[in-house]
Design an enzyme around this catalytic site. Sequence first.
Site, mmCIF file in Angstrom:
data_model
loop_
_atom_site.group_PDB
_atom_site.id
_atom_site.type_symbol
_atom_site.label_atom_id
_atom_site.label_comp_id
_atom_site.label_asym_id
_atom_site.label_seq_id
_atom_site.Cartn_x
_atom_site.Cartn_y
_atom_site.Cartn_z
ATOM 1 N N GLY A 148 1.036 -0.941 0.323
ATOM 2 C CA GLY A 148 -0.010 -0.050 -0.225
ATOM 3 C C GLY A 148 1.084 1.590 -0.082
ATOM 4 O O GLY A 148 0.707 2.207 -0.569
ATOM 5 N N THR A 202 -5.668 2.592 9.958
ATOM 6 C CA THR A 202 -4.612 1.062 10.196
ATOM 7 C C THR A 202 -5.282 1.306 11.651
ATOM 8 O O THR A 202 -5.154 0.156 11.648
ATOM 9 C CB THR A 202 -3.402 1.669 9.206
ATOM 10 O OG1 THR A 202 -3.340 2.302 8.147
ATOM 11 C CG2 THR A 202 -2.522 0.962 9.999
ATOM 12 N N PRO A 216 -3.722 -6.808 -1.780
ATOM 13 C CA PRO A 216 -3.911 -8.214 -1.961
ATOM 14 C C PRO A 216 -2.851 -8.916 -0.453
ATOM 15 O O PRO A 216 -3.658 -9.946 -0.002
ATOM 16 C CB PRO A 216 -3.170 -8.841 -3.076
ATOM 17 C CG PRO A 216 -3.619 -7.127 -4.301
ATOM 18 C CD PRO A 216 -3.076 -5.853 -3.212
ATOM 19 N N HIS A 217 -1.695 -8.444 -0.244
ATOM 20 C CA HIS A 217 -1.802 -8.881 1.385
ATOM 21 C C HIS A 217 -2.514 -8.421 2.335
ATOM 22 O O HIS A 217 -1.880 -9.159 3.826
ATOM 23 C CB HIS A 217 -0.260 -8.552 0.751
ATOM 24 C CG HIS A 217 0.307 -6.848 1.649
ATOM 25 N ND1 HIS A 217 1.674 -6.878 0.848
ATOM 26 C CD2 HIS A 217 0.089 -6.148 1.688
ATOM 27 C CE1 HIS A 217 2.098 -5.588 1.176
ATOM 28 N NE2 HIS A 217 0.518 -5.167 2.118
ATOM 29 N N TYR A 275 1.864 3.740 -25.863
ATOM 30 C CA TYR A 275 -0.020 2.528 -26.329
ATOM 31 C C TYR A 275 0.610 1.442 -25.572
ATOM 32 O O TYR A 275 -0.078 0.030 -25.923
ATOM 33 C CB TYR A 275 0.699 2.623 -28.114
ATOM 34 C CG TYR A 275 1.837 2.210 -28.277
ATOM 35 C CD1 TYR A 275 2.414 1.174 -28.493
ATOM 36 C CD2 TYR A 275 2.696 3.704 -28.246
ATOM 37 C CE1 TYR A 275 3.907 1.110 -28.725
ATOM 38 C CE2 TYR A 275 3.534 3.571 -29.509
ATOM 39 C CZ TYR A 275 4.174 2.145 -29.159
ATOM 40 O OH TYR A 275 5.796 1.963 -30.035
ATOM 41 N N SER A 305 12.269 -3.836 -11.285
ATOM 42 C CA SER A 305 12.839 -5.441 -11.203
ATOM 43 C C SER A 305 11.342 -5.807 -10.233
ATOM 44 O O SER A 305 11.304 -5.499 -9.143
ATOM 45 C CB SER A 305 13.855 -6.233 -11.262
ATOM 46 O OG SER A 305 14.576 -5.866 -11.940
HETATM 47 C C1 LIG Z 1 -0.891 -1.193 5.662
HETATM 48 C C2 LIG Z 1 -1.761 0.458 5.568
HETATM 49 C C3 LIG Z 1 -0.908 1.603 3.563
HETATM 50 C C4 LIG Z 1 0.318 0.829 4.116
HETATM 51 O O1 LIG Z 1 0.614 -0.740 3.312
HETATM 52 P P1 LIG Z 1 1.874 -1.511 3.439
HETATM 53 O O2 LIG Z 1 1.597 -2.400 2.516
HETATM 54 O O3 LIG Z 1 2.442 -1.650 4.429
HETATM 55 O O4 LIG Z 1 3.075 -1.249 2.174
HETATM 56 C C5 LIG Z 1 -1.202 2.314 3.941
HETATM 57 N N1 LIG Z 1 -2.343 3.192 4.086
HETATM 58 C C6 LIG Z 1 -3.098 1.757 4.406
HETATM 59 C C7 LIG Z 1 -4.596 2.681 5.522
HETATM 60 C C8 LIG Z 1 -3.032 0.657 5.540
HETATM 61 O O5 LIG Z 1 -4.020 0.304 6.152
#
Ligand SMILES: *Cc1c(COP(=O)(O)O)cnc(C)c1O
Length: 646
Positions: A157, A302, A395-396, A425, A453
Amino acid sequence: MTNFNNSKMNVDALFLGPKSENAVFFKEMMEYSVTEHMHWRSGYHPEDPEYLTTVDRYAPEYRDTLYRTEGILTQLSSKLKTTSIPWFSPRYMGHMNADTLMISNLAYVMAMMYNPNNCAQESSPTTTVLELEAGLDLCAMFGYNVHQSWGHITSGGTVANYEGLWVARNIKTLPLAIAKHPQAKKLIKDKSESALLNMQTSAVLDLIDELKKQKLFEEVRDLTCRGEGVEQGKLGKLLVPQSKHYSWMKAMDILGLGQQNIVQLPVNASYRTDITQMRQIVFSLIEKGEPILAVVAVVGTTETGAIDNVAELVTLRRECEICFGVSFYIHVDAAYAGYACAMFRDENNQFIEYETLIKRYHTEGIFPQDVTWPKPDVYQSFKALQEVDSITVDPHKVGFIPYAAGAICMKDKRIVDLISYHAAYVFEEVAEKNNKTDKQQNVLLGSSIMEGSKAGATAAAVWAAHRLVPLNILGYGKVIAAGVTTANWMIEGMNASEAFEVDGRRFEICAMSSPDFHMVNFMFKEAGNTSLEKQNQLNKRLYELCSFAAGRSYTNDFLTSSTSLTFEEYGDNPRNFCREAGFSDQEWQKVHSLYVLRAAIMTHCLRDKQHFADFWAELRHIFSGKLQQLIDEENKQSHSKQKITI
Ligand SMILES: *Cc1c(COP(=O)(O)O)cnc(C)c1O
């Protein structure tokens, strides 16, 4: 999106399970994944000689190397088993982690054996296509038009947020760049600088089309901030809720926009962005002539899992466009709760009407009768996602896919050209063309994304998950609902719980009620204690006993995470929870921080009421034990203190 009839998908068959219940199947498939690859190797030019003979394999150094390989793996395994976190177990209730999907672990290993690099399709002919398909799956889930949008996988994220801000920044400077270009400037006539800095995203993207037609795009793009750098403060303010993830601070730093250009939007008693205050802030910026670089909404914060009112933000933007001719970019940080958008989509990817949705949840056993989710405004927020410019989703986290898998979706793929280092394109309908072998394209993902990469195996893991567990009510909907249900029961259980009597002392447990998603914030409280500082110490100590900090994860009975709800981040809103727990407003004023235990409830194992009841009884037992341990330590300490004074 592929349309499977998945009404019979069984959630328990998706995971290896806390007792490795699916061990036989998993092992078989794991062996299959690796064996297939070995066949692939030996089948490649069978006429080639074997470079290693049986005799070679008897060389002492050869044997020695293999033994050492085994030895190191034994060492590693022992380290991992000793100190890893048992996320698969319902006893783990902390960060957004749970068991991961078997399909994703298998797909990851299978693809990893081929070591594809999704930086360029020539190094990942298979997995680049899978990445773009998986990206479009997510776009479709959010309600974007898959022919116009694009999405791709990031490391998480954090990087997805960087990319969102990256495009928001670059799009902001394009109109200014057009004004600087002698031939291009007629496109914007004689708009003022302020008008140029407040254009609609779609209007700027239309200008890109026009520039391309006139073969001026690349020249103009060199005049944007990407060529000329960012002029201090010129691009205006980034509005983010106080509840933001700290990646937004990093993003402003890295992109040269400056953290001082962040305007924090206060949150309300539900820990969501306060709409009234947001409106006031936006209007006052407009009045001052200060451009708005972007507004960020968080879908699943979070710390408390709060879901910002995205629909209200979209309405506000429309209002600003109509009343003031001012627009701004909207990014939604749905890293945590983004996958929950699947819970609203039917088998044909249609967003389900609210009443129908609640009925289906209950008649199809997705939620038990006693759990009603979501609140109507949460529903509206997910529905409004289709209107925002870009979305971060992990996704994680709630996708149950192993690390490192984040993603970003962009509503209008023309925006990618602003950050791309390759002709425009390359992404044209890749996903749809992937069956054609006549004209192979070389998609250079690395030239249009933050990373270079990167593992193609991740793309395989996400893609495969979406095939088995569709992004709709009967796929991810079922899996995610299990966690939401458990979170609801957990909060009920805590708030109805009898006090714990330990060593003649009484401890209560209370949970913050009615969260938007499955984050449970809770705390223990000693009866009779009125000091918030003591209260915070108690829970901090409990966190230490129930976490990685105890120095033993595998043998711990229960693991959680924690956070401090502070005045700086949340204003006076945590005061409500303080009051509920019986602390005076003066105490809150004095300490301005509330330490809570924090549990994202994602387990799929407790969705059966009886399983939950058994687990809850066990958990109460564990909590008593932890409180006893805490008291024992206190006694020991005061005992040793006495000794010193003697
Ligand atoms: C977990 C989280 C992130 C950061 O994501 P990562 O996968 O840890 O880099 C950003 N914003 C919110 C709201 C989150 O819960």
